[in-house]
Motif scaffolding. Structure first.
Motif, PDB file in Angstrom:
ATOM      1  N   LEU A 250      -5.975   4.184   8.431  1.00 51.62           N
ATOM      2  CA  LEU A 250      -6.526   3.638   9.674  1.00 51.62           C
ATOM      3  C   LEU A 250      -7.040   2.219   9.478  1.00 51.62           C
ATOM      4  N   LEU A 251      -7.713   1.981   8.365  1.00 50.95           N
ATOM      5  CA  LEU A 251      -8.211   0.635   8.070  1.00 50.95           C
ATOM      6  C   LEU A 251      -7.059  -0.355   7.985  1.00 50.95           C
TER       7      LEU A 251
ATOM      8  N   MET B 200       0.850  -1.168   0.000  1.00 51.32           N
ATOM      9  CA  MET B 200       0.000   0.000   0.000  1.00 51.32           C
ATOM     10  C   MET B 200       0.893   1.227   0.000  1.00 51.32           C
ATOM     11  N   GLU B 201       0.550   2.192  -0.827  1.00 50.39           N
ATOM     12  CA  GLU B 201       1.311   3.424  -0.937  1.00 50.39           C
ATOM     13  C   GLU B 201       0.665   4.489  -0.073  1.00 50.39           C
TER      14      GLU B 201
ATOM     15  N   SER C 230      -3.488  -6.567  15.148  1.00 56.79           N
ATOM     16  CA  SER C 230      -4.446  -5.619  15.726  1.00 56.79           C
ATOM     17  C   SER C 230      -5.779  -6.292  15.981  1.00 56.79           C
ATOM     18  N   MET C 231      -6.263  -7.043  15.014  1.00 56.09           N
ATOM     19  CA  MET C 231      -7.564  -7.693  15.164  1.00 56.09           C
ATOM     20  C   MET C 231      -7.540  -8.716  16.300  1.00 56.09           C
ATOM     21  N   LEU C 232      -6.445  -9.453  16.423  1.00 56.92           N
ATOM     22  CA  LEU C 232      -6.361 -10.448  17.496  1.00 56.92           C
ATOM     23  C   LEU C 232      -6.228  -9.787  18.861  1.00 56.92           C
ATOM     24  N   VAL C 233      -5.466  -8.704  18.962  1.00 56.10           N
ATOM     25  CA  VAL C 233      -5.332  -7.994  20.241  1.00 56.10           C
ATOM     26  C   VAL C 233      -6.680  -7.426  20.657  1.00 56.10           C
ATOM     27  N   ILE C 234      -7.384  -6.810  19.722  1.00 57.10           N
ATOM     28  CA  ILE C 234      -8.702  -6.237  20.039  1.00 57.10           C
ATOM     29  C   ILE C 234      -9.659  -7.331  20.503  1.00 57.10           C
TER      30      ILE C 234
ATOM     31  N   ALA D  25     -14.898  10.805   4.664  1.00 57.76           N
ATOM     32  CA  ALA D  25     -14.015   9.640   4.747  1.00 57.76           C
ATOM     33  C   ALA D  25     -14.364   8.646   3.648  1.00 57.76           C
ATOM     34  N   ASN D  26     -13.325   8.098   3.003  1.00 58.73           N
ATOM     35  CA  ASN D  26     -13.539   7.129   1.928  1.00 58.73           C
ATOM     36  C   ASN D  26     -12.322   6.213   1.850  1.00 58.73           C
ATOM     37  N   VAL D  27     -12.471   4.971   2.304  1.00 60.61           N
ATOM     38  CA  VAL D  27     -11.348   4.031   2.323  1.00 60.61           C
ATOM     39  C   VAL D  27     -10.861   3.664   0.920  1.00 60.61           C
TER      40      VAL D  27
END
Length: 135
Positions: free
Chosen positions: A30-31, A1-2, A39-43, A18-20
């Motif tokens: 942020l996404l 990702m750039e 991150s997903m596992l920690v959350i 906002a537009n991902v």
């Protein structure tokens, strides 16, 4: 990702769109941080009660101390996690989700449980997953 050098937003929050899908929108950055594996596992692991570093290390198999620390710092910067230093010797630090983090956790847990429920269907015939069937 750039990534672009700097994100530009209007001063008026009501004018922010906002537009991902746009490369120059901070929502995409942020996404990418939130949707990362660690991150997903920690959350997901921060379920309810505050957790110490060691508890998270034991729950999330395969995460290194360096990655856990980095992930917690990033989540803290995004106001998803709050770090509480108890100011004791030896050091005692706990991590807990903020209200924003709890809202996000509901969505992440739904995805995690969906993957667990549909794992067999998802891997059936998937040749790139190294899989050995045991008796």
């Amino acid at each position: 990702m750039e990534f672009v050098d700097m994100y530009r937003l209007p001063k008026d929050p009501d004018r922010v769109k906002a537009n991902v899908f746009h490369n120059d929108c901070p929502a995409r950055f942020l996404l990418s941080k939130i949707a990362g594996k660690w991150s997903m596992l920690v959350i997901d692991a921060l379920d309810g009660a505050p957790k110490r570093n060691g508890e998270l290390m034991r729950k999330i198999e395969g995460i290194s101390q360096k990655m856990l620390t980095q992930t917690l710092k990033e989540l803290e910067e995004m106001q998803i996690v709050v770090r509480q230093d108890m100011q004791t010797v030896p050091p005692h630090v706990e991590y807990q989700l903020t209200p924003l983090g709890n809202d996000l956790r509901e969505r992440i847990c739904a995805l995690d449980r969906w993957v667990e429920t549909n794992m067999i269907h998802l891997i059936a015939g998937h040749r790139s997953i190294p899989l050995v069937t045991l008796d």
